[in-house]
Design a protein around this motif. Structure first.
Motif, PDB file in Angstrom:
ATOM      1  N   HIS A   1       0.726  -1.078   0.050  1.00  0.00           N
ATOM      2  CA  HIS A   1      -0.101  -0.054  -0.116  1.00  0.00           C
ATOM      3  C   HIS A   1       0.904   1.253   0.036  1.00  0.00           C
ATOM      4  O   HIS A   1       0.806   2.206  -0.577  1.00  0.00           O
ATOM      5  CB  HIS A   1      -0.905  -0.079   1.195  1.00  0.00           C
TER       6      HIS A   1
ATOM      7  N   ASP B   1      -7.397   4.402  -0.716  1.00  0.00           N
ATOM      8  CA  ASP B   1      -6.156   5.410  -1.199  1.00  0.00           C
ATOM      9  C   ASP B   1      -4.934   4.711  -1.667  1.00  0.00           C
ATOM     10  O   ASP B   1      -3.981   4.917  -0.950  1.00  0.00           O
ATOM     11  CB  ASP B   1      -6.026   6.520  -0.337  1.00  0.00           C
TER      12      ASP B   1
ATOM     13  N   ASP C   1       0.894   3.429   2.159  1.00  0.00           N
ATOM     14  CA  ASP C   1       0.610   4.866   2.970  1.00  0.00           C
ATOM     15  C   ASP C   1      -0.382   4.102   4.041  1.00  0.00           C
ATOM     16  O   ASP C   1      -1.420   4.792   4.147  1.00  0.00           O
ATOM     17  CB  ASP C   1       0.203   5.789   2.024  1.00  0.00           C
TER      18      ASP C   1
ATOM     19  N   ASN D   1      -6.141   6.252   6.330  1.00  0.00           N
ATOM     20  CA  ASN D   1      -6.297   5.256   4.853  1.00  0.00           C
ATOM     21  C   ASN D   1      -6.823   3.853   5.407  1.00  0.00           C
ATOM     22  O   ASN D   1      -6.897   2.887   4.666  1.00  0.00           O
ATOM     23  CB  ASN D   1      -5.053   5.005   4.164  1.00  0.00           C
TER      24      ASN D   1
END
Length: 186
Positions: free
Chosen positions: A15, A61, A17, A22
């Motif tokens: 991912h 995201d 992040d 998130n």
């Protein structure tokens, strides 16, 4: 062939992040009943059957996602523990301020996180085999080796944002100083 690797570190789809903004957590029926005092029953007060095929946690995201060493993604997640992006304005605390004391502790949080990540029993008192203990410790050392890389990545991101993120009220330069400062022990 097996999984791809980079310098002996397992590459996975990351991912890149995973911070609390998130992470979406599915609420149970009792807490999602909007304060009605009812457990979210269906028509006529019947209980709805919970759909266990849906995950309780979802990541959102994925704009920074890609293949990286798994340890990098975990290191980045642990560094994100050190920020509070939800600090209210005027509180005197800057959201870009890195709080070292929030970094997960080695003895408890890091080991527990990695035991769960590797699929080992997550009970605090569960005994692992010597091989499992070694796998947890090896991954922990690998994760910690990627912490400086996350500071470089997000420090460079802050430099770019300070020039391109017009109209966003955030101290990108202060964030960059914090992240890059971690490389020199500041």
């Amino acid at each position: 062939l097996g999984p791809p690797s980079h310098c002996g570190h397992e590459l996975v789809y990351c991912h890149n992040d995973v911070q609390f903004g998130n992470i979406m957590v599915k609420q149970d029926k009792a807490s999602s009943a909007c304060g009605s005092g009812q457990g979210g029953g269906g028509e006529g007060g019947e209980e709805e059957e919970e759909d266990l095929s849906q995950p309780a946690i979802r990541l959102i995201d994925f704009e920074y996602s890609g293949f990286n060493p798994r340890a990098y993604d975990i290191a980045n997640h642990w560094c994100e523990w050190c920020y509070d992006y939800m600090t209210p304005e005027g509180s005197g605390v800057a959201p870009h301020e890195y709080k070292e004391e929030w970094f997960p502790s080695a003895e408890v949080e890091q080991v527990r996180f990695l035991r769960a990540y590797l699929g080992y029993d997550d009970a605090d008192d569960a005994k692992l085999t010597a091989e499992e203990d070694a796998a947890v410790e090896s991954l922990r050392v690998e994760v910690l080796s990627y912490v400086p890389a996350t500071h470089v990545h997000w420090g460079l991101w802050g430099i770019i944002q300070s020039v391109t993120a017009v109209g966003i009220d955030y101290d990108f330069e202060g964030y960059t100083r914090q992240r890059m400062g971690k490389l020199w022990g500041k």
